[in-house]
Design a protein around this motif. Structure first.
Motif, PDB file in Angstrom:
ATOM      1  N   CYS A  17       0.832  -1.202   0.000  1.00  0.00           N
ATOM      2  CA  CYS A  17       0.000   0.000   0.000  1.00  0.00           C
ATOM      3  C   CYS A  17       0.874   1.263   0.000  1.00  0.00           C
ATOM      4  O   CYS A  17       0.637   2.185  -0.776  1.00  0.00           O
ATOM      5  N   ASP A  18       1.902   1.258   0.853  1.00  0.00           N
ATOM      6  CA  ASP A  18       2.795   2.423   0.917  1.00  0.00           C
ATOM      7  C   ASP A  18       3.481   2.662  -0.418  1.00  0.00           C
ATOM      8  O   ASP A  18       3.639   3.803  -0.852  1.00  0.00           O
ATOM      9  N   GLU A  19       3.869   1.584  -1.104  1.00  0.00           N
ATOM     10  CA  GLU A  19       4.538   1.719  -2.403  1.00  0.00           C
ATOM     11  C   GLU A  19       3.603   2.352  -3.428  1.00  0.00           C
ATOM     12  O   GLU A  19       3.990   3.260  -4.169  1.00  0.00           O
ATOM     13  N   ARG A  20       2.340   1.899  -3.441  1.00  0.00           N
ATOM     14  CA  ARG A  20       1.371   2.455  -4.388  1.00  0.00           C
ATOM     15  C   ARG A  20       1.016   3.901  -4.077  1.00  0.00           C
ATOM     16  O   ARG A  20       0.889   4.726  -4.982  1.00  0.00           O
ATOM     17  N   ALA A  21       0.875   4.191  -2.798  1.00  0.00           N
ATOM     18  CA  ALA A  21       0.572   5.573  -2.398  1.00  0.00           C
ATOM     19  C   ALA A  21       1.727   6.483  -2.790  1.00  0.00           C
ATOM     20  O   ALA A  21       1.519   7.573  -3.331  1.00  0.00           O
ATOM     21  N   ARG A  22       2.955   6.015  -2.556  1.00  0.00           N
ATOM     22  CA  ARG A  22       4.126   6.812  -2.894  1.00  0.00           C
ATOM     23  C   ARG A  22       4.223   7.063  -4.397  1.00  0.00           C
ATOM     24  O   ARG A  22       4.524   8.175  -4.845  1.00  0.00           O
ATOM     25  N   MET A  23       3.931   6.024  -5.175  1.00  0.00           N
ATOM     26  CA  MET A  23       3.980   6.179  -6.643  1.00  0.00           C
ATOM     27  C   MET A  23       2.965   7.202  -7.130  1.00  0.00           C
ATOM     28  O   MET A  23       3.265   8.047  -7.967  1.00  0.00           O
ATOM     29  N   LEU A  24       1.747   7.112  -6.591  1.00  0.00           N
ATOM     30  CA  LEU A  24       0.691   8.039  -6.992  1.00  0.00           C
ATOM     31  C   LEU A  24       1.068   9.469  -6.597  1.00  0.00           C
ATOM     32  O   LEU A  24       0.950  10.404  -7.390  1.00  0.00           O
ATOM     33  N   GLN A  25       1.568   9.611  -5.384  1.00  0.00           N
ATOM     34  CA  GLN A  25       1.976  10.925  -4.873  1.00  0.00           C
ATOM     35  C   GLN A  25       3.115  11.513  -5.703  1.00  0.00           C
ATOM     36  O   GLN A  25       3.091  12.696  -6.065  1.00  0.00           O
ATOM     37  N   ASP A  26       4.100  10.682  -6.045  1.00  0.00           N
ATOM     38  CA  ASP A  26       5.243  11.156  -6.837  1.00  0.00           C
ATOM     39  C   ASP A  26       4.805  11.580  -8.234  1.00  0.00           C
ATOM     40  O   ASP A  26       5.235  12.613  -8.735  1.00  0.00           O
ATOM     41  N   GLN A  27       3.940  10.783  -8.855  1.00  0.00           N
ATOM     42  CA  GLN A  27       3.466  11.134 -10.192  1.00  0.00           C
ATOM     43  C   GLN A  27       2.654  12.415 -10.148  1.00  0.00           C
ATOM     44  O   GLN A  27       2.747  13.258 -11.042  1.00  0.00           O
ATOM     45  N   PHE A  28       1.860  12.565  -9.102  1.00  0.00           N
ATOM     46  CA  PHE A  28       1.073  13.787  -8.963  1.00  0.00           C
ATOM     47  C   PHE A  28       1.998  14.987  -8.809  1.00  0.00           C
ATOM     48  O   PHE A  28       1.815  16.028  -9.436  1.00  0.00           O
ATOM     49  N   ASN A  29       3.027  14.814  -7.981  1.00  0.00           N
ATOM     50  CA  ASN A  29       3.993  15.890  -7.736  1.00  0.00           C
ATOM     51  C   ASN A  29       4.737  16.308  -9.003  1.00  0.00           C
ATOM     52  O   ASN A  29       4.923  17.498  -9.264  1.00  0.00           O
ATOM     53  N   VAL A  30       5.149  15.308  -9.795  1.00  0.00           N
ATOM     54  CA  VAL A  30       5.836  15.582 -11.057  1.00  0.00           C
ATOM     55  C   VAL A  30       4.932  16.393 -11.976  1.00  0.00           C
ATOM     56  O   VAL A  30       5.339  17.424 -12.539  1.00  0.00           O
ATOM     57  N   SER A  31       3.682  15.977 -12.107  1.00  0.00           N
ATOM     58  CA  SER A  31       2.794  16.684 -13.028  1.00  0.00           C
ATOM     59  C   SER A  31       2.463  18.071 -12.498  1.00  0.00           C
ATOM     60  O   SER A  31       2.349  19.021 -13.266  1.00  0.00           O
ATOM     61  N   MET A  32       2.380  18.219 -11.188  1.00  0.00           N
ATOM     62  CA  MET A  32       2.112  19.533 -10.588  1.00  0.00           C
ATOM     63  C   MET A  32       3.256  20.507 -10.926  1.00  0.00           C
ATOM     64  O   MET A  32       3.000  21.667 -11.271  1.00  0.00           O
ATOM     65  N   ASN A  33       4.497  20.029 -10.865  1.00  0.00           N
ATOM     66  CA  ASN A  33       5.636  20.873 -11.225  1.00  0.00           C
ATOM     67  C   ASN A  33       5.577  21.302 -12.682  1.00  0.00           C
ATOM     68  O   ASN A  33       5.916  22.438 -13.017  1.00  0.00           O
ATOM     69  N   HIS A  34       5.134  20.397 -13.558  1.00  0.00           N
ATOM     70  CA  HIS A  34       5.048  20.769 -14.969  1.00  0.00           C
ATOM     71  C   HIS A  34       3.909  21.732 -15.247  1.00  0.00           C
ATOM     72  O   HIS A  34       4.023  22.587 -16.115  1.00  0.00           O
ATOM     73  N   VAL A  35       2.816  21.612 -14.489  1.00  0.00           N
ATOM     74  CA  VAL A  35       1.719  22.567 -14.641  1.00  0.00           C
ATOM     75  C   VAL A  35       2.208  23.952 -14.176  1.00  0.00           C
ATOM     76  O   VAL A  35       1.928  24.966 -14.808  1.00  0.00           O
TER      77      VAL A  35
END
Ligand code: WA2
Length: 281
Positions: A17-35
């Motif tokens: 669960c922690d791995e999946r949450a971290r992946m989702l959070q990281d991908q969200f963070n990456v896209s937020m930086n590009h926005v």
């Protein structure tokens, strides 16, 4: 799967669960930086050049070709800050009228192309979308301040200078719950300690990205080939007594549960990932 003998059931669930949450959070963070970077691009090449170096065609092509940098987003768009005193001039120049977002009847909204939407009623100010990625071209000309969630985001984004997120709501032309991320665009390089009033005054527009959460979380989890093992839910827990299910079927199961925290970068919103085993031991 070494997890099955190296760890107990509980630790296996926790680490998955922690791995999946971290992946989702990281991908969200990456896209937020590009926005965020797109907001700076609009500031530099649309507002910073006379005449502007960005039109709809340029914006559409650039955002489509760089969409790989914004995982989880379904599209980005730019809305202009237009005061009521500027409306007539703006509409004459751009060749269309500012439209009202229809939110009363969501079944009708599905067919509401900008051509058959009503003009926005008189307001102090508007936020019509003037540039969009092709995937969200249906919001061009719509006043984003006429939608409750979009309006709240716009007001919070420009007063804070931070990227802000809406609560989950049904996006236009989508059958799913989604969220919108907004960054304000300013006409000057504001100091980090600028007051909200200075920020509101310097605002020229709003760069936003929409996230169709269910289909995007589905895509992410699919890549992990764990769907036979665990059931995942994502909640907006901003209001702790009324969590909103953003992804996954409603659960009644009372078995082993792991709650992993999710940080989507807006401190005024709270999110969690809940994981359960599919099979009972
Ligand atoms: N974008 C896409 N679909 C939507 C939506 C939206 N907002 N609102 C409802 N359905 C241009 O914050 C400024 C994007 C709003 C930005």
């Amino acid at each position: 799967n070494y997890g099955k003998f190296a760890f107990g059931r509980n630790q296996t669930l926790t680490s998955m669960c922690d791995e999946r949450a971290r992946m989702l959070q990281d991908q969200f963070n990456v896209s937020m930086n590009h926005v965020h970077a797109l907001a700076i691009l609009v500031s530099t090449f649309h507002h910073g050049k006379h005449p502007s170096a960005i039109d709809q065609k340029t914006f559409g092509e650039y955002t489509e070709r760089t969409s790989f940098e914004r995982p989880l987003t379904s599209g980005v768009a730019y809305a202009l800050k237009v005061l009521h005193s500027e409306r007539e001039q703006f509409e004459k120049q751009i060749g269309w009228t500012i439209k009202k977002m229809e939110t009363e009847d969501q079944t009708l909204v599905q067919d509401c192309t900008p051509e058959n939407l009503d003009p926005a009623p008189v307001q102090d100010e508007y936020a019509p979308v003037i540039l969009s990625q092709e995937t969200v071209s249906h919001i061009v000309s719509i006043d984003m301040m006429s939608g409750k969630e979009d309006r709240e985001n716009i007001l919070r984004a420009r007063a804070s200078g931070k990227g802000v997120l809406t609560s989950p709501f049904k996006l236009l032309k989508s059958n799913h719950l989604g969220v919108v991320l907004t960054f304000a665009v300013y006409n000057t390089d504001l100091p980090p300690d600028a007051t909200p009033e200075q920020r509101i005054e310097a605002t020229v527009g709003y760069l936003g990205a929409s996230y169709d959460v269910p289909s995007l979380v589905e895509k992410l989890l699919h890549q992990l080939a764990s769907k036979q093992t665990i059931v995942v839910n994502v909640y907006d827990t901003t209001n702790a007594s009324a969590p909103i299910n953003m992804y996954g079927d409603e659960v009644t199961d009372t078995g082993l549960l792991r709650v992993s925290s999710l940080d989507f970068g807006d401190p005024s919103r709270k999110h969690e990932m809940h994981c359960r085993f599919k099979q009972k031991p």
